[in-house]
Design an enzyme around this catalytic site. Structure first.
Site, mmCIF file in Angstrom:
data_model
loop_
_atom_site.group_PDB
_atom_site.id
_atom_site.type_symbol
_atom_site.label_atom_id
_atom_site.label_comp_id
_atom_site.label_asym_id
_atom_site.label_seq_id
_atom_site.Cartn_x
_atom_site.Cartn_y
_atom_site.Cartn_z
ATOM 1 N N LYS A 212 67.141 48.920 118.910
ATOM 2 C CA LYS A 212 66.490 48.281 117.766
ATOM 3 C C LYS A 212 65.890 46.915 118.080
ATOM 4 C CE LYS A 212 69.179 50.701 114.238
ATOM 5 N NZ LYS A 212 69.940 50.585 112.982
ATOM 6 N N ASP B 240 66.258 49.643 107.367
ATOM 7 C CA ASP B 240 67.719 49.537 107.236
ATOM 8 C C ASP B 240 68.136 48.606 106.105
ATOM 9 O OD1 ASP B 240 68.670 51.309 109.138
ATOM 10 O OD2 ASP B 240 68.723 49.833 110.745
#
Length: 273
Positions: free
Chosen positions: A68, A105
């Site tokens: 990420k 997210d």
């Protein structure tokens, strides 16, 4: 013409439920496309992105552990994700060969606690990786009280508190929890194949909420311990489905059919896909 596809990438990746989720939505929407899971190591990530950039059938990917943060250096960042959350969990094709990254997210994490008043409330976070960045970003906009991060690397955790303008402290993973209103596990601890997250939950008040973003297994030891104390819990499917819905629309230009959430959850729990 090659059938369009998207995928989830990470290492490990075999546990991922994203293909079940996106496959279910593609079926409900009648979209002729597919969604895969692909193991990509850190060393292979630049080559993978270069190959997918050259494949016009590729719509994008969801990004999980451990890519990420590294993804920030490989794709465009028109939304300023580097300077805000500092981690990308979704990459989307835009035009012939342009790829941009974003983060779904934070919205996925926030959705199940949107009605919880955390103003001034103490919060405890386990982990300081890419998922923790999205969680802290969301919490920084909820006017929470002091934030305690439990992490193997105190310096990394302290840097995140500073990055998001949060007051609090950093403790080792073996540290004693504060009397937090919200406890969130953002680490891989408790995931299948990983060591368990062994925390003493006694310091938590009776009205505390325990949120574990791990979803394989769904009933983690942390959630089992919280339920044994009579605490309210949120499992990892909540955030997983929420962030996936935002990504699905980016990949396939149609909103996820969330009216079928109960059926999707039953399928995910039953593992019949």
């Amino acid at each position: 013409m090659t059938r369009p596809y998207a995928e989830v990438i990470g290492d490990p990746i075999a546990h991922s439920k994203s293909p079940i989720i996106h496959g279910f939505w593609l079926e409900k929407r009648g979209i002729d496309a597919e969604y895969r899971a692909t193991r990509v190591t850190s060393d292979d990530l630049p080559r993978f992105i270069a190959e997918r950039r050259a494949d016009p059938a590729w719509r994008g990917c969801n990004v999980t552990i451990p890519h990420k943060v590294e993804m920030l250096d490989l794709v465009d960042d028109p939304g300023g994700v580097r300077d805000s959350i500092g981690a990308m969990n979704t990459v989307v094709r835009q035009g012939a060969d342009t790829l941009f990254g974003t983060n779904t997210d934070a919205a996925g994490f926030y959705a199940p606690i949107a009605d919880v008043d955390l103003t001034g409330a103490p919060v405890a976070i386990v982990g300081a990786g890419g998922a923790a960045r999205a969680v802290l970003f969301a919490l920084s906009r909820m006017n929470v009280g002091p934030v305690t991060i439990l992490n193997r690397s105190p310096l990394k955790a302290a840097a995140l508190l500073s990055r998001f303008g949060l007051k609090g402290e950093v403790l080792p993973l073996t540290g004693r929890l504060p009397a937090a209103k919200l406890l969130v596990n953002t680490s891989a601890l408790g995931m299948e194949g990983q060591p368990p997250l062994d925390l003493d939950l006694l310091p938590l008040p009776a009205d505390a909420l325990v949120y574990d973003i791990v979803y394989a297994p769904l009933h983690t030891p942390l959630l089992d311990a919280a339920e044994a104390r009579g605490l309210e819990t949120i499992d990892g499917l909540e955030m997983l489905v929420g962030q996936a819905a935002a990504a699905f629309e980016l990949f396939f230009d149609q909103p996820a059919p969330r009216e079928h959430d109960a059926e999707l959850r039953a399928r995910l729990i039953g593992g019949d896909a």
